[in-house]
Write a protein that holds these residues in place. Structure first.
Motif, short mmCIF file in Angstrom:
data_model
loop_
_atom_site.label_atom_id
_atom_site.label_comp_id
_atom_site.label_asym_id
_atom_site.label_seq_id
_atom_site.Cartn_x
_atom_site.Cartn_y
_atom_site.Cartn_z
N GLU A 422 -38.03 7.10 24.52
CA GLU A 422 -39.50 7.03 24.48
C GLU A 422 -40.00 6.42 23.16
O GLU A 422 -40.87 5.54 23.16
N GLN A 423 -39.37 6.89 22.07
CA GLN A 423 -39.77 6.38 20.74
C GLN A 423 -39.51 4.88 20.64
O GLN A 423 -40.32 4.13 20.10
N TRP A 424 -38.37 4.48 21.16
CA TRP A 424 -38.00 3.05 21.11
C TRP A 424 -39.03 2.23 21.86
O TRP A 424 -39.52 1.20 21.39
N PHE A 425 -39.42 2.74 23.00
CA PHE A 425 -40.38 2.04 23.84
C PHE A 425 -41.76 1.98 23.15
O PHE A 425 -42.41 0.94 23.11
N VAL A 426 -42.13 3.13 22.61
CA VAL A 426 -43.43 3.20 21.92
C VAL A 426 -43.46 2.20 20.75
O VAL A 426 -44.46 1.49 20.54
N SER A 427 -42.32 2.09 20.03
CA SER A 427 -42.22 1.15 18.90
C SER A 427 -42.45 -0.28 19.37
O SER A 427 -43.22 -1.05 18.76
N ALA A 428 -41.80 -0.62 20.50
CA ALA A 428 -41.93 -1.99 21.03
C ALA A 428 -43.36 -2.23 21.48
O ALA A 428 -43.94 -3.32 21.24
N ASP A 429 -43.94 -1.21 22.11
CA ASP A 429 -45.33 -1.32 22.59
C ASP A 429 -46.30 -1.51 21.41
O ASP A 429 -47.20 -2.36 21.46
N ASN A 430 -46.05 -0.72 20.35
CA ASN A 430 -46.89 -0.85 19.14
C ASN A 430 -46.79 -2.25 18.55
O ASN A 430 -47.79 -2.85 18.16
N ALA A 431 -45.54 -2.77 18.50
CA ALA A 431 -45.30 -4.12 17.96
C ALA A 431 -46.08 -5.14 18.77
O ALA A 431 -46.66 -6.10 18.24
N MET A 432 -46.07 -4.93 20.11
CA MET A 432 -46.77 -5.87 21.01
C MET A 432 -48.28 -5.84 20.72
O MET A 432 -48.92 -6.90 20.61
N TYR A 433 -48.84 -4.62 20.54
CA TYR A 433 -50.27 -4.52 20.25
C TYR A 433 -50.59 -5.17 18.91
O TYR A 433 -51.63 -5.78 18.72
N TYR A 434 -49.67 -5.06 18.00
CA TYR A 434 -49.82 -5.68 16.70
C TYR A 434 -49.94 -7.20 16.87
O TYR A 434 -50.79 -7.85 16.27
N ALA A 435 -49.05 -7.71 17.78
CA ALA A 435 -49.07 -9.16 18.07
C ALA A 435 -50.39 -9.56 18.71
O ALA A 435 -50.96 -10.62 18.39
N LYS A 436 -50.90 -8.71 19.59
CA LYS A 436 -52.20 -8.98 20.23
C LYS A 436 -53.27 -9.05 19.14
O LYS A 436 -54.11 -9.97 19.13
N ASP A 437 -53.18 -8.07 18.25
CA ASP A 437 -54.18 -7.99 17.18
C ASP A 437 -54.15 -9.23 16.29
O ASP A 437 -55.18 -9.63 15.73
N LYS A 438 -52.95 -9.76 16.16
CA LYS A 438 -52.80 -10.95 15.31
C LYS A 438 -53.39 -12.20 15.97
O LYS A 438 -53.34 -13.29 15.43
N GLY A 439 -53.93 -12.02 17.19
CA GLY A 439 -54.60 -13.15 17.85
C GLY A 439 -53.90 -13.65 19.09
O GLY A 439 -54.18 -14.76 19.58
N LYS A 440 -53.01 -12.88 19.63
CA LYS A 440 -52.28 -13.18 20.89
C LYS A 440 -51.35 -14.39 20.76
O LYS A 440 -51.35 -15.06 19.72
N ASN A 441 -50.58 -14.64 21.80
CA ASN A 441 -49.59 -15.73 21.81
C ASN A 441 -48.68 -15.70 20.56
O ASN A 441 -48.33 -16.73 20.02
N THR A 442 -48.39 -14.48 20.10
CA THR A 442 -47.53 -14.35 18.91
C THR A 442 -46.43 -13.33 19.19
O THR A 442 -46.47 -12.62 20.19
N VAL A 443 -45.50 -13.26 18.24
CA VAL A 443 -44.41 -12.30 18.35
C VAL A 443 -44.46 -11.43 17.10
O VAL A 443 -44.66 -11.95 15.99
N HIS A 444 -44.34 -10.13 17.30
CA HIS A 444 -44.26 -9.26 16.13
C HIS A 444 -43.04 -8.38 16.22
O HIS A 444 -42.80 -7.74 17.24
N CYS A 445 -42.27 -8.37 15.14
CA CYS A 445 -41.07 -7.53 15.10
C CYS A 445 -41.34 -6.36 14.19
O CYS A 445 -41.73 -6.56 13.04
#
Ligand SMILES: Nc1nc2c(ncn2[C@@H]2O[C@H](COP(=O)(O)OP(=O)(O)OP(=O)(O)O)[C@@H](O)[C@H]2O)c(=O)[nH]1
Length: 448
Positions: A422-445
């Motif tokens: 669950e934590q692993w998944f939440v981390s990936a999900d958070n990273a994705m939202y971070y990428a969205k926040d950065k203006g979409k069409n991006t990758v965040h690790c």
């Protein structure tokens, strides 16, 4: 008379085996053997005239329908219409009694007991003359006399040794035995009708030609004839019917079993096919249960299982792995602009491109809605970053008339030795939202 052409017709006793008898209209027996031998030794040729009974034979010879009777005893009575040749076959007469009877030895020893004899036979005349006190019971034929003894209706039967033996053998009269010898011996000869008595010298001449070897041949025939059991046609017929029925029953059973096994085989085949279909359906079901129906990617529940598996591997082998959470940008707008149906097609296309960009060892799944997950085993975050970028590039390149510009935001989380699924998944999900926040069409690790 020209001997080369001397043809002689003859009649026999049709029922006096083994001396002579008629079987299938053919003359057989001792007299037949002798006639054959005589024909070999002389120029006499015998033609057989069949008759039904001994009485008919006697009437035939009297009426000139045949000239000769080949084997019979001479008697005063017979001498009135027959001339007799020299005797050429000697046969004893025997006294037959029931097994319980004592041995009597000879005819003179019989005092009170009854004796059966065939009516009109020479023995009958002889006994009447020689033993006027004897209690004689006349019978129609030898068989009748022997049966009377077997049934203990008379004490003895006296008759011709060979023929009586033959009857005992044929009718299995096991309760009879020879209890004495009758002194009168059968001296058997040929009887020639008075009208043909000119034949007599030739016949006697032919008889004189018979050698002891010839007589031995006839005796060996006699032994054979006694050995060969008379065919009991009733038994043969019953046996044949029994075996025919048995064969029919077995054949029917066999045919039925063949038919039954064919039906069984057909049913087994149907069952086998059903099992195969069932198995296939189960496999399909199993596949369906782990697949997303729209994109055919793995579904959320199957992905959860694989994530668990990956975590177990990490704990055991300290393997690395990255989880990529991928979310289509502004999908609501796409739906609004092109319609829900096109939205579905785009999701399918998107899934295809993602699968293409993934490696064989990667797991591609649809998390739900416009969210996808890529699980990359044995993958470092920088490698995962390369995969993510490559995918975004592929999306751009996929743009065509029927496929609008579609972008996505991707979050990457590396598997930590202490994280839960669950934590692993939440981390990936958070990273994705971070990428969205950065203006979409991006990758965040996500930094560890
Ligand atoms: N056609 C189609 N649309 C779907 C499906 N599942 C979810 N959606 C739509 O996807 C849209 C997701 O919208 P949002 O969650 O607002 O996100 P978004 O528009 O992608 O915006 P961002 O996530 O911020 O980029 C919704 O309008 C859903 O109705 C689907 O299976 N087919």
């Amino acid at each position: 008379q020209d001997m080369a052409t001397t043809k002689i017709s003859y009649c026999v006793d049709p029922d006096w085996a083994p001396y002579e008898s008629i079987e299938n209209n053919q003359h057989i027996g001792i007299s037949k053997q002798y006639l054959t031998l005589i024909e070999q030794r002389s120029s006499l040729r015998f033609t057989f005239v069949p008759t039904q009974t001994w009485a008919q034979t006697l009437s035939f010879i009297r009426n000139g329908k045949c000239q000769v009777i080949p084997l019979l005893n001479s008697s005063i009575e017979r001498k009135q219409f027959l001339s007799f040749s020299d005797a050429y076959f000697h046969a004893p007469n025997a006294l037959y009694g029931h097994y319980d009877q004592v041995m009597v030895g000879n005819l003179s020893s019989i005092t009170k007991q009854s004796v059966a004899v065939v009516d009109g036979y020479r023995m009958h005349q002889y006994l009447t003359r020689k033993f006027p006190e004897m209690k004689l019971i006349t019978v129609e034929n030898e068989k009748a006399g022997l049966i009377k003894v077997a049934n203990q209706q008379v004490d003895y039967f006296v008759g011709s040794f060979y023929s009586a033996n033959k009857i005992i053998q044929q009718h299995a009269l096991a309760q009879l035995r020879i209890v004495g010898i009758a002194e009168l011996e059968d001296k058997l000869r040929m009887g020639v009708a008075k009208e043909s008595s000119e034949l007599l010298p030739y016949i006697n001449q032919a008889i004189a030609q018979l050698t002891s070897e010839d007589h031995n041949k006839v005796f060996s025939y006699l032994k054979m004839a006694n050995l060969v059991k008379q065919t009991n046609y009733a038994v043969v017929f019953k046996t044949a019917i029994f075996f025919t029925l048995l064969i029919l029953i077995l054949s029917a059973a066999y045919i039925r079993s063949v038919k039954y096994s064919k039906v069984l085989a057909a049913k087994n085949q149907i069952l086998k096919n059903l099992y195969q279909q069932l198995d296939q359906k189960n496999q399909e079901l199993a596949e369906i249960s782990i697949r997303d129906p729209l994109t055919q990617l793995y579904n959320r529940s199957h992905l959860a299982e694989i994530i668990e598996q990956q975590i177990r591997l990490k704990h055991r082998y300290s393997t690395t792995a990255c989880l990529l959470m991928i979310d289509i940008d502004d999908f609501k707008q796409i739906n609004d602009n092109f319609g829900h149906k096109t939205g579905d097609d785009i999701l399918k296309q998107f899934a295809k491109i993602l699968s293409h960009c993934a490696r064989d060892s990667d797991i591609v799944a649809r998390w739900g809605g416009e969210e996808f997950v890529l699980l990359c085993p044995e993958t470092e975050p920088d490698e995962a970053m390369v995969i993510a970028k490559r995918f975004q590039q592929a999306l751009v390149e996929a743009h065509k008339d029927d496929f609008p510009v579609v972008t996505c935001s991707i979050g990457i989380a590396e598997l930590d030795s202490k994280t839960t699924a669950e934590q692993w998944f939440v981390s990936a999900d958070n990273a994705m939202y971070y990428a969205k926040d950065k203006g979409k069409n991006t990758v965040h690790c996500l930094e560890r």
